[in-house]
Design a protein around this motif. Structure first.
Motif, short mmCIF file in Angstrom:
data_model
loop_
_atom_site.label_atom_id
_atom_site.label_comp_id
_atom_site.label_asym_id
_atom_site.label_seq_id
_atom_site.Cartn_x
_atom_site.Cartn_y
_atom_site.Cartn_z
N ARG A 25 3.24 1.67 -8.98
CA ARG A 25 1.90 1.51 -8.42
C ARG A 25 1.16 0.35 -9.06
O ARG A 25 0.49 -0.44 -8.38
CB ARG A 25 1.11 2.81 -8.61
CG ARG A 25 -0.35 2.70 -8.20
CD ARG A 25 -1.09 3.98 -8.48
NE ARG A 25 -2.52 3.82 -8.30
CZ ARG A 25 -3.41 4.79 -8.47
NH1 ARG A 25 -3.00 6.00 -8.81
NH2 ARG A 25 -4.69 4.56 -8.30
N GLU A 39 -0.32 -2.91 -7.09
CA GLU A 39 -1.73 -3.30 -7.15
C GLU A 39 -1.87 -4.77 -7.54
O GLU A 39 -2.77 -5.47 -7.05
CB GLU A 39 -2.49 -2.41 -8.13
CG GLU A 39 -2.69 -0.99 -7.64
CD GLU A 39 -3.37 -0.11 -8.68
OE1 GLU A 39 -3.40 -0.52 -9.87
OE2 GLU A 39 -3.86 0.97 -8.31
N SER A 80 0.83 -1.21 0.00
CA SER A 80 0.00 0.00 0.00
C SER A 80 0.87 1.26 0.00
O SER A 80 0.52 2.26 -0.63
CB SER A 80 -0.93 0.00 1.22
OG SER A 80 -1.81 -1.10 1.18
N PRO A 109 -6.79 1.53 -0.41
CA PRO A 109 -6.15 2.53 -1.29
C PRO A 109 -6.76 3.91 -1.14
O PRO A 109 -6.06 4.92 -1.34
CB PRO A 109 -6.38 1.96 -2.70
CG PRO A 109 -7.49 1.00 -2.57
CD PRO A 109 -7.41 0.43 -1.20
N GLU A 150 1.86 1.79 -3.44
CA GLU A 150 0.73 2.31 -4.22
C GLU A 150 0.52 3.80 -4.00
O GLU A 150 0.03 4.51 -4.90
CB GLU A 150 -0.56 1.57 -3.81
CG GLU A 150 -0.71 0.17 -4.37
CD GLU A 150 -2.05 -0.42 -4.00
OE1 GLU A 150 -3.02 -0.19 -4.75
OE2 GLU A 150 -2.14 -1.11 -2.97
#
Length: 600
Positions: free
Chosen positions: A76, A80, A32, A145, A35
């Motif tokens: 990113r 994911e 995360s 997110p 991200e």
């Protein structure tokens, strides 16, 4: 108005169900952070690309900054993709643990009569547990997110320019407060909707269960009306939830669109005064339009819906799965006195002098619905401690119903069923039905299920007594794994394991409801003889002449006039019993095939 249920029991349930998922949770947190990199740096990088590159006449520098931004977006995308594997390791065990806890709580409530079991329990087990699993998965995919995006975007905006961050932060904070307040109404209405859906399941289940009685009484319109009313109430609560959820539009306008308008209106003046660069204005607009507005839309849409549903569902599952820290103990068996003869009276069946430890039935009446004809009416019976009673009668007369009442599985419409003065729900009567259940696990775990602390010697005696020694040896002993009981064991073999399990249990009384129906006559005789010699009381639902003949007493259920006596007495004095014996005698005997008879 429905009050919002306490969130804490549901939260405790979720925490307990998620225990053991720390390692995948840490992996999710690490991905995360990766991200969040574009949300943190995008506006700042774009501002530098404009101020130090394109607006300064150095396009190469501007392209270099944009290349850096492209690298962050590539990272990113990789994060994911990588996050789904640890997410699955969190969500899938959650469902299994919720099912385990819910089944445990439902069985405890049913056994100890904490609440009445109905179709709502099926709705929780099949629908609500899967719904919680899906919601938690959805929240981890969206709220996670969303949270890192909001925090990263606001942090990046503050670094880019504190003044522009203030223009965005004030209306955003107001919008979030309005949203959180509105969520109370949404959550309350979600709870009403959930209760209405459960009501639909309960009413529909009641109508389906009483289908024959409804048809017999001509009450189809009334039953349909009840189901329709429950369905209409469910639709009304769904509409109320939709109306309450409409607050998302003004929240997005206030927290997302208004900051963009403020930046565009004040930006030129701030740039002319030299307090803010042109690149910073464009970067701030990027932060708001690319990250904050979509985050608000997601927060007020999917995340809000998920959250309100999770609060309502987890609270109801917590209530259904609750088991006290000090559950009602199963009584320890006591020495059984020698049985004494009892006298019989008609039309009821009465033991004249009940003694301590007797299984006593008084004025027992049972019907499958408030308007149905009673299956049993005003039955009186005393089964002395240590007695061996066979219950016989034509099909559909109520033998299995009486078995369930004696074991406390069914609740009488009127009258009582007690042992030693205590309701049978105290756990002293074990009911073994025709369909024997063997769960995946070791043979020993199955056999010790009702007596976890049983030593091997006692287990050996139980297995030998019911004739299951050869079966246990063939399976590989007590430590052998039974991974697919339905596929690898015949119906007779499953019955033998269940018989040994109950024989080894501490139950003071045992009710066998055609629990030997898949055994041949020789194996059945071994099992019933073992239970007859076992300390305690034995009640057998008889489906063969030999079962009735082995019993010390026989109870014939025959409509309004049940009669009680020995096999010889009833054969000589009861025409109905003599006719039943004639029916049994006329049936062709089955060829003995051992306990594996009946394999599909």
């Amino acid at each position: 108005m429905t009050e919002i249920a306490d969130w804490r029991p549901g939260l405790r349930l979720l925490r307990a169900a998620l225990r053991g998922t720390r390692a995948p949770a840490l992996r999710v947190a690490a991905w995360s952070a990766v991200e969040a990199a574009p949300a943190l740096a995008s506006g700042w990088v774009l501002g530098r690309a404009l101020d130090q590159g394109f607006l300064a006449g150095r396009p190469a520098t501007g392209l270099a900054w944009l290349t850096l931004l492209g690298v962050l977006y590539a990272l990113r995308a990789a994060a994911e993709r990588a996050v789904f594997e640890p997410l699955s390791r969190i969500v899938e065990p959650l469902r299994d643990e919720l099912v385990r806890r819910l089944v445990h709580g439902t069985l405890y409530a049913a056994v100890h009569r904490v609440r009445t079991a109905d179709a709502t329990d099926v709705a929780r087990l099949t629908g609500q547990v899967d719904a919680v699993r899906g919601i938690v998965g959805g929240l981890l995919r969206t709220a996670r997110p969303l949270a890192v995006t909001l925090v990263a975007a606001l942090a990046g905006l503050a670094v880019l320019d504190p003044l522009l961050a203030a223009l965005v932060g004030v209306p955003l904070a107001v919008a979030v407060v309005v949203f959180l307040v509105s969520m109370r109404t949404v959550t309350r209405r979600r709870q009403s909707q959930l209760a209405a859906e459960e009501r639909v399941a309960a009413v529909t289940g009641e109508v389906l269960a009483a289908g024959r009685d409804i048809t017999a009484l001509g009450a189809e319109e009334r039953a349909a009306s009840d189901v329709e009313d429950a369905a209409d109430a469910s639709v009304a609560t769904a509409l109320a939830v939709a109306r309450a959820s409409a607050v998302r539009t003004p929240v997005v306008l206030l927290g997302g669109r208004l900051p963009v308008l403020l930046i565009l209106l004040t930006g030129p003046a701030l740039v002319q005064r030299g307090g803010v660069s042109a690149g910073a204005v464009v970067g701030a607009v990027m932060y708001v339009t690319v990250y904050l507005v979509p985050a608000l839309e997601l927060m007020t849409g999917a995340v809000a819906g998920y959250w309100s549903q999770l609060r309502a569902l987890s609270g109801r599952l917590a209530a259904a799965s609750d088991v006290p820290d000090d559950p009602v103990p199963v009584p320890v068996p006591v020495p059984v006195p020698v049985p004494v003869p009892v006298s019989v009276s008609a039309p009821g069946v009465v033991a004249e002098v009940p003694r301590e430890g007797d299984l006593e039935v008084r004025n027992l009446t049972f019907a499958y619905g408030p308007h149905a004809a009673p299956v049993l009416r005003g039955l009186d019976l005393v089964v002395p401690s240590g007695d061996h009673l066979a219950i016989v009668g034509p099909s559909g007369i109520g033998k299995s119903t009486l078995a369930g009442l004696l074991a406390g599985v069914e609740t009488p419409l009127k009258g009582t069923v007690t042992m030693a003065g205590q309701p049978v729900r105290a756990g002293r009567v074990a009911l073994l039905p025709q369909e024997a259940y063997v769960f995946p696990g070791t043979v020993g775990d199955n056999l010790r299920y009702l007596a976890p602390d049983l030593d091997t010697a006692a287990l050996d005696r139980a297995v030998a007594a019911v004739g299951a020694r050869e079966l246990v040896a063939r399976l590989g002993g007590y430590d052998a794994e039974v991974t697919d009981p339905a596929g690898t064991l015949s119906s007779g073999e499953r019955q033998l394991i269940a018989l040994a399990r109950v024989y080894a249990s501490p139950a003071r009384a045992v009710v066998l409801d055609e629990a030997t129906s898949h055994l041949d006559m020789a194996a059945e005789a071994v099992a019933e003889t073992a239970f007859a010699a076992r300390p305690g009381t034995l009640v057998v639902i008889a489906h063969r002449l030999t079962t009735a003949a082995r019993a010390r007493r026989v109870l014939l259920l025959d409509g309004e006039r049940p009669v009680l006596g020995s096999h010889a007495e009833l054969s000589a004095t009861s025409p109905a019993y003599a006719a039943l014996v004639g029916h049994w005698t006329a049936q062709a005997p089955r060829v003995p095939q051992g306990p594996r008879a009946g394999r599909p």
